[in-house]
Structures are given as C-alpha cells and as structure tokens.
Design a protein around this motif. Sequence first.
Motif, PDB file in Angstrom:
ATOM      1  N   GLY A   1      70.277 -26.309-138.101  1.00 19.71           N
ATOM      2  CA  GLY A   1      70.026 -27.652-137.863  1.00 19.71           C
ATOM      3  C   GLY A   1      70.449 -28.146-136.439  1.00 19.71           C
ATOM      4  N   VAL A   2      71.642 -27.557-135.826  1.00 19.79           N
ATOM      5  CA  VAL A   2      72.216 -28.033-134.661  1.00 19.79           C
ATOM      6  C   VAL A   2      71.363 -27.313-133.410  1.00 19.79           C
ATOM      7  N   HIS A   3      71.018 -28.180-132.537  1.00 18.49           N
ATOM      8  CA  HIS A   3      70.178 -27.567-131.390  1.00 18.49           C
ATOM      9  C   HIS A   3      70.682 -27.956-130.180  1.00 18.49           C
ATOM     10  N   ASP A   4      70.585 -27.362-129.148  1.00 18.88           N
ATOM     11  CA  ASP A   4      71.099 -27.756-127.766  1.00 18.88           C
ATOM     12  C   ASP A   4      69.609 -28.592-127.158  1.00 18.88           C
ATOM     13  N   ALA A   5      69.982 -29.267-126.247  1.00 20.74           N
ATOM     14  CA  ALA A   5      69.048 -30.574-126.055  1.00 20.74           C
ATOM     15  C   ALA A   5      67.661 -30.004-125.280  1.00 20.74           C
ATOM     16  N   MET A   6      68.038 -28.964-124.240  1.00 20.43           N
ATOM     17  CA  MET A   6      66.671 -28.510-123.549  1.00 20.43           C
ATOM     18  C   MET A   6      65.571 -27.886-124.559  1.00 20.43           C
ATOM     19  N   PRO A   7      65.838 -26.905-125.211  1.00 21.89           N
ATOM     20  CA  PRO A   7      64.794 -26.429-126.084  1.00 21.89           C
ATOM     21  C   PRO A   7      64.033 -27.370-126.879  1.00 21.89           C
TER      22      PRO A   7
ATOM     23  N   SER B   1      58.342 -21.160-125.484  1.00 23.34           N
ATOM     24  CA  SER B   1      58.338 -20.799-124.009  1.00 23.34           C
ATOM     25  C   SER B   1      59.273 -19.677-123.763  1.00 23.34           C
ATOM     26  N   VAL B   2      58.897 -19.242-122.703  1.00 22.55           N
ATOM     27  CA  VAL B   2      59.658 -17.658-121.963  1.00 22.55           C
ATOM     28  C   VAL B   2      61.117 -18.428-121.892  1.00 22.55           C
ATOM     29  N   ALA B   3      61.192 -19.448-121.065  1.00 23.64           N
ATOM     30  CA  ALA B   3      62.329 -19.793-120.723  1.00 23.64           C
ATOM     31  C   ALA B   3      63.120 -20.414-121.595  1.00 23.64           C
ATOM     32  N   TRP B   4      62.650 -21.132-122.718  1.00 25.77           N
ATOM     33  CA  TRP B   4      63.345 -21.624-123.796  1.00 25.77           C
ATOM     34  C   TRP B   4      63.117 -21.130-125.178  1.00 25.77           C
ATOM     35  N   PRO B   5      63.221 -19.890-125.462  1.00 27.98           N
ATOM     36  CA  PRO B   5      62.777 -19.183-126.766  1.00 27.98           C
ATOM     37  C   PRO B   5      63.743 -19.738-127.709  1.00 27.98           C
ATOM     38  N   SER B   6      62.910 -20.393-128.794  1.00 29.25           N
ATOM     39  CA  SER B   6      63.594 -21.009-129.851  1.00 29.25           C
ATOM     40  C   SER B   6      62.612 -21.273-131.102  1.00 29.25           C
ATOM     41  N   PRO B   7      63.054 -21.188-132.301  1.00 31.83           N
ATOM     42  CA  PRO B   7      62.170 -21.589-133.361  1.00 31.83           C
ATOM     43  C   PRO B   7      61.899 -23.083-133.407  1.00 31.83           C
ATOM     44  N   PRO B   8      60.731 -23.682-133.790  1.00 30.83           N
ATOM     45  CA  PRO B   8      60.331 -24.799-133.679  1.00 30.83           C
ATOM     46  C   PRO B   8      61.256 -25.830-134.068  1.00 30.83           C
ATOM     47  N   ILE B   9      61.458 -26.913-133.392  1.00 31.77           N
ATOM     48  CA  ILE B   9      62.706 -28.053-133.550  1.00 31.77           C
ATOM     49  C   ILE B   9      61.691 -29.304-133.653  1.00 31.77           C
ATOM     50  N   VAL B  10      61.881 -30.031-135.107  1.00 30.40           N
ATOM     51  CA  VAL B  10      61.261 -31.127-135.410  1.00 30.40           C
ATOM     52  C   VAL B  10      62.247 -31.988-135.895  1.00 30.40           C
ATOM     53  N   ALA B  11      62.209 -33.086-135.428  1.00 31.55           N
ATOM     54  CA  ALA B  11      63.324 -34.193-135.517  1.00 31.55           C
ATOM     55  C   ALA B  11      62.682 -35.411-136.791  1.00 31.55           C
ATOM     56  N   GLY B  12      61.351 -35.454-136.650  1.00 30.74           N
ATOM     57  CA  GLY B  12      60.695 -36.392-137.385  1.00 30.74           C
ATOM     58  C   GLY B  12      61.267 -36.524-138.986  1.00 30.74           C
ATOM     59  N   GLY B  13      61.585 -37.247-139.443  1.00 26.34           N
ATOM     60  CA  GLY B  13      61.924 -37.404-140.882  1.00 26.34           C
ATOM     61  C   GLY B  13      63.512 -36.869-141.221  1.00 26.34           C
ATOM     62  N   GLN B  14      64.156 -36.770-140.169  1.00 25.88           N
ATOM     63  CA  GLN B  14      65.284 -36.339-140.200  1.00 25.88           C
ATOM     64  C   GLN B  14      66.387 -37.079-139.942  1.00 25.88           C
ATOM     65  N   HIS B  15      67.568 -37.054-140.413  1.00 24.17           N
ATOM     66  CA  HIS B  15      68.818 -37.791-139.847  1.00 24.17           C
ATOM     67  C   HIS B  15      69.096 -37.163-138.441  1.00 24.17           C
ATOM     68  N   VAL B  16      69.282 -37.581-137.441  1.00 23.72           N
ATOM     69  CA  VAL B  16      69.602 -36.966-136.094  1.00 23.72           C
ATOM     70  C   VAL B  16      71.029 -37.758-135.956  1.00 23.72           C
ATOM     71  N   VAL B  17      71.800 -36.779-135.101  1.00 23.22           N
ATOM     72  CA  VAL B  17      72.968 -37.459-134.581  1.00 23.22           C
ATOM     73  C   VAL B  17      72.981 -36.602-133.002  1.00 23.22           C
ATOM     74  N   VAL B  18      72.920 -37.166-131.986  1.00 26.52           N
ATOM     75  CA  VAL B  18      72.966 -36.806-130.859  1.00 26.52           C
ATOM     76  C   VAL B  18      74.532 -37.014-130.080  1.00 26.52           C
TER      77      VAL B  18
END
Length: 74
Positions: free
Chosen positions: A20-26, A42-59
């Motif tokens: 659940g911890v992700h880098d910003a660009m992906p 994305s070929v440049a940013w391969p990553s599993p889907p990252i969805v913030a909706g409905g989550q507690h988010v800390v940046v």
Amino acid sequence: YCGGSETPRPANIPGDDLDGVHDAMPYLVQQNKRIGGEPIQSVAWPSPPIVAGGQHVVVVGGGDTASDCVGTAF
C-alpha cells in the motif's frame, strides 16, 4: 519540454516497504491515464493498479509532486 526526476528517492523511513506504500509517479501516471480513458499499464511505469479512492492517504513530501498526489487523491 518539462523535465523532472523519473527515479524515486527511497524514503528510508520505517514502513516504506509495506503493502500500500507507493511512489508518486506511477500513481500520478495511472490517474492521468484513467482520466484520459487510456489503459493504465505503462511500459515506463509498470505497477499494479493504484487506487486512492475510499482509502486513508498519507503523502510524505512537500514539493510539487507531493501536492499533485494530495490533489489527485480527492
């Protein structure tokens, strides 16, 4: 042309390797693709889907990219 860092810096804080911890660009690239109706993978940013909706988010960060993440998470 606008350039920025395409290589994330490690946070080097406890928990930065947890699920659940992700880098910003992906995350931002995926969200821009969602809004544009494009496939999110994305070929440049391969990553599993990252969805913030409905989550507690800390940046962690204080620059423009961190601000973009906060605005995009809403």
